[in-house]
Design a protein around this motif. Structure first.
Motif, short mmCIF file in Angstrom:
data_model
loop_
_atom_site.label_atom_id
_atom_site.label_comp_id
_atom_site.label_asym_id
_atom_site.label_seq_id
_atom_site.Cartn_x
_atom_site.Cartn_y
_atom_site.Cartn_z
N GLY A 289 -7.41 -3.88 -6.11
CA GLY A 289 -7.05 -4.81 -7.17
C GLY A 289 -5.64 -4.58 -7.69
N THR A 290 -5.21 -3.32 -7.72
CA THR A 290 -3.85 -3.02 -8.15
C THR A 290 -2.83 -3.69 -7.24
OG1 THR A 290 -4.50 -0.91 -9.11
CG2 THR A 290 -2.18 -1.16 -8.51
N VAL A 291 -3.04 -3.56 -5.93
CA VAL A 291 -2.13 -4.18 -4.97
C VAL A 291 -2.17 -5.70 -5.08
CG1 VAL A 291 -1.55 -4.41 -2.52
CG2 VAL A 291 -2.43 -2.24 -3.37
N LEU A 292 -3.37 -6.26 -5.13
CA LEU A 292 -3.49 -7.71 -5.14
C LEU A 292 -2.91 -8.32 -6.42
CD1 LEU A 292 -7.08 -8.24 -3.67
CD2 LEU A 292 -4.88 -8.28 -2.49
N ALA A 293 -3.23 -7.73 -7.58
CA ALA A 293 -2.75 -8.30 -8.84
C ALA A 293 -1.24 -8.18 -8.96
CB ALA A 293 -3.43 -7.59 -10.02
N GLY A 294 -0.70 -7.02 -8.63
CA GLY A 294 0.74 -6.84 -8.73
C GLY A 294 1.50 -7.72 -7.76
N MET A 295 1.03 -7.80 -6.52
CA MET A 295 1.74 -8.60 -5.52
C MET A 295 1.55 -10.09 -5.73
SD MET A 295 3.58 -6.60 -3.82
CE MET A 295 4.17 -7.87 -2.70
N THR A 296 0.48 -10.48 -6.43
CA THR A 296 0.34 -11.89 -6.78
C THR A 296 1.50 -12.34 -7.66
OG1 THR A 296 -2.08 -11.92 -6.58
CG2 THR A 296 -1.08 -13.57 -8.02
N GLY A 297 1.90 -11.48 -8.60
CA GLY A 297 3.06 -11.80 -9.42
C GLY A 297 4.32 -11.93 -8.58
N VAL A 298 4.49 -11.01 -7.62
CA VAL A 298 5.68 -11.05 -6.76
C VAL A 298 5.69 -12.33 -5.92
CG1 VAL A 298 6.85 -9.94 -4.80
CG2 VAL A 298 5.89 -8.54 -6.65
N ILE A 299 4.56 -12.66 -5.30
CA ILE A 299 4.50 -13.83 -4.43
C ILE A 299 4.64 -15.12 -5.22
CG2 ILE A 299 3.08 -15.09 -2.76
CD1 ILE A 299 4.18 -12.40 -1.76
N THR B 265 8.20 -6.85 -1.55
CA THR B 265 7.42 -7.50 -0.50
C THR B 265 7.14 -6.55 0.66
OG1 THR B 265 8.35 -9.66 -1.08
CG2 THR B 265 7.39 -9.45 1.11
N ALA B 266 8.10 -5.70 0.99
CA ALA B 266 7.88 -4.71 2.05
C ALA B 266 6.81 -3.71 1.65
CB ALA B 266 9.19 -4.00 2.37
#
Length: 454
Positions: free
Chosen positions: A245-255, A356-357
């Motif tokens: 969830g940490t990866v998904l939530a944080g990267m959702t903001g980036v994407i 993103t990387a």
């Protein structure tokens, strides 16, 4: 000993060959995806689109199948030939890109964009799963970040080449296709860009995949037979939901922020009256000179942090990239001139590349080998479901609501704030849980470089 070392060197080189080939495929996918963003003003004029319809084509029309079919493709990739899935998907999206150039209405464009989304959904789950299997943990982030540089190489090439291509097509004799008739320059551009990717698709079909012994009961490793958490997606997600969830939530903001910036060419055109060639050259070069070193640095730094005893190295890198990216994305539309805006645009793409990387590398750090394709597909589904669906269309909707085309830059800044702040908070709050899960997976990891033809 010498023969063994030579064999390992050959496997390592082959792993990088496969990474390079997959990266080339991803570059083409980004060009095919990004071209509509670059040419959207010409498309709007010919097809008579509103900003909201343009936003739908830039975001939801592509994302509808790209995000929903990723998980089924991931399920297939965890069980069957990943090279075949990737090659077939690439052939489909290249043909659908060419079909975009034959569109004469919003509905035709919509169907073509849906087809591009279907094809591209097949690539990354298979690609990142392959790369994850071919490299050991301390080298994996660098390999994955190499793959992720395609986002910026592809976008940069789409920007820098589209202007000269359109100028050349305008100066050339009319471009005609039997049954379709004479095409506008932007339509011819889609046809010409879509076809060459079929060659890369044929090369993908020749990849020699790493062996996956857990696919047969007789060869399944002991760790796989004792714990369904390492072979079944739902038990794994239940046990590691905080880390994932940490990866998904944080990267959702980036994407989301990255997706919203598909309006970047239109901001330069409307706010500062830049021409397509000016936008393509300046912004396209920034994508390349910021994106490639940014992604490479992000992967190198994440691997370095892991080697130095920080299993959450990828999350640390994602936080760094986000803190560079989000302020720059909010500031650039508000700059007094297009030339001044290029500085925050550079920082935007640099931070975007670093974060993103780190995203897929972070996910692989907590994911068992048997689940890599499915979790990659889940990653792209969740982050893009919000990012691609909401980011571009929300910017367009806010602009239409303001009833002022020049409000586009302010609308983009608003969307950046909506998604950027929660994204950074998600990384910071979940970092400890991620570190625990990554430490556990690191202790169980190995480097499966044995190759097997599938």
């Amino acid at each position: 000993m010498g023969k063994k070392r030579t064999a390992e060197t050959e496997k390592y080189r082959y792993a990088w060959y496969v990474t390079a080939l997959l990266t080339a495929a991803y570059v083409i996918s980004i060009i095919d995806r990004q071209l509509l963003s670059v040419l959207i003003e010409s498309v709007k004029t010919t097809v008579h689109l509103t900003d909201f319809q343009a936003g739908l084509l830039l975001g939801p029309a592509f994302a509808a199948f790209y995000v929903t079919l990723g998980v089924p493709f991931g399920w297939l990739a965890d069980r069957y030939s990943r090279k075949t899935i990737a090659a077939a998907g690439m052939a489909l999206w290249c043909l659908m890109t060419a079909a975009t150039g034959l569109a004469t209405s919003f509905s035709h464009l919509l169907l073509a964009r849906l087809g591009v989304g279907v094809g591209e959904a097949a690539l990354s789950p298979s690609a990142i799963s392959l790369i994850g299997d071919m490299f050991p943990p301390a080298q994996r982030a660098r390999a994955i970040s190499t793959y992720m540089t395609a986002l910026f190489i592809g976008a940069g090439l789409a920007f820098t080449l589209s202007g000269p291509m359109i100028a050349l097509l305008k100066a050339s004799p009319e471009f005609s296709i039997p049954l379709a008739g004479t095409l506008e320059p932007w339509q011819a551009a889609f046809v010409l860009v879509g076809i060459p990717g079929l060659l890369i698709a044929s090369l993908l079909a020749t990849i020699q995949e790493p062996a996956r012994p857990w696919l047969t009961r007789q060869e399944r490793p002991l760790t796989e037979t004792k714990s369904s958490e390492r072979s079944d997606a739902l038990p794994f997600l239940r046990s590691q939901w905080r880390a994932v969830g940490t990866v998904l939530a944080g990267m959702t903001g980036v994407i989301a922020v990255s997706s919203a910036t598909v309006w970047l060419p239109a901001v330069f055109a409307r706010t500062w009256r830049w021409s397509l060639s000016e936008i393509g050259l300046s912004v396209g070069l920034i994508f390349i000179v910021a994106g490639i070193p940014g992604a490479a640095f992000g992967g190198w730094l994440a691997d370095r942090r892991v080697r130095r005893g920080s299993p959450d190295g990828a999350i640390q890198v994602a936080i760094l990239g986000s803190c560079i990216m989000f302020p720059a994305a909010a500031i650039f539309p508000l700059m007094p001139s297009g030339t001044a805006a290029l500085i925050p645009v550079y920082l935007l793409q640099l931070g975007n590349a670093i974060a993103t990387a780190a995203g897929p590398a972070a996910l692989m750090a907590v994911t068992p080998p048997a689940l890599r394709a499915r979790m990659t597909a889940t990653y792209f589904m969740v982050t893009n479901l919000i990012g691609l669906f909401i980011g571009p269309s929300l910017v367009g909707a806010l602009t239409d609501f303001a009833a002022d085309p020049r409000f586009l830059g302010k609308a983009l800044a608003i969307v950046v704030m909506i998604f950027g702040v929660p994204g950074i908070l998600a990384f910071v709050v979940g970092r400890a849980a991620f570190a625990r899960a990554a430490s556990k997976e690191l202790a169980l990891s190995s480097a499966p470089l044995t190759l097997a033809v599938h």
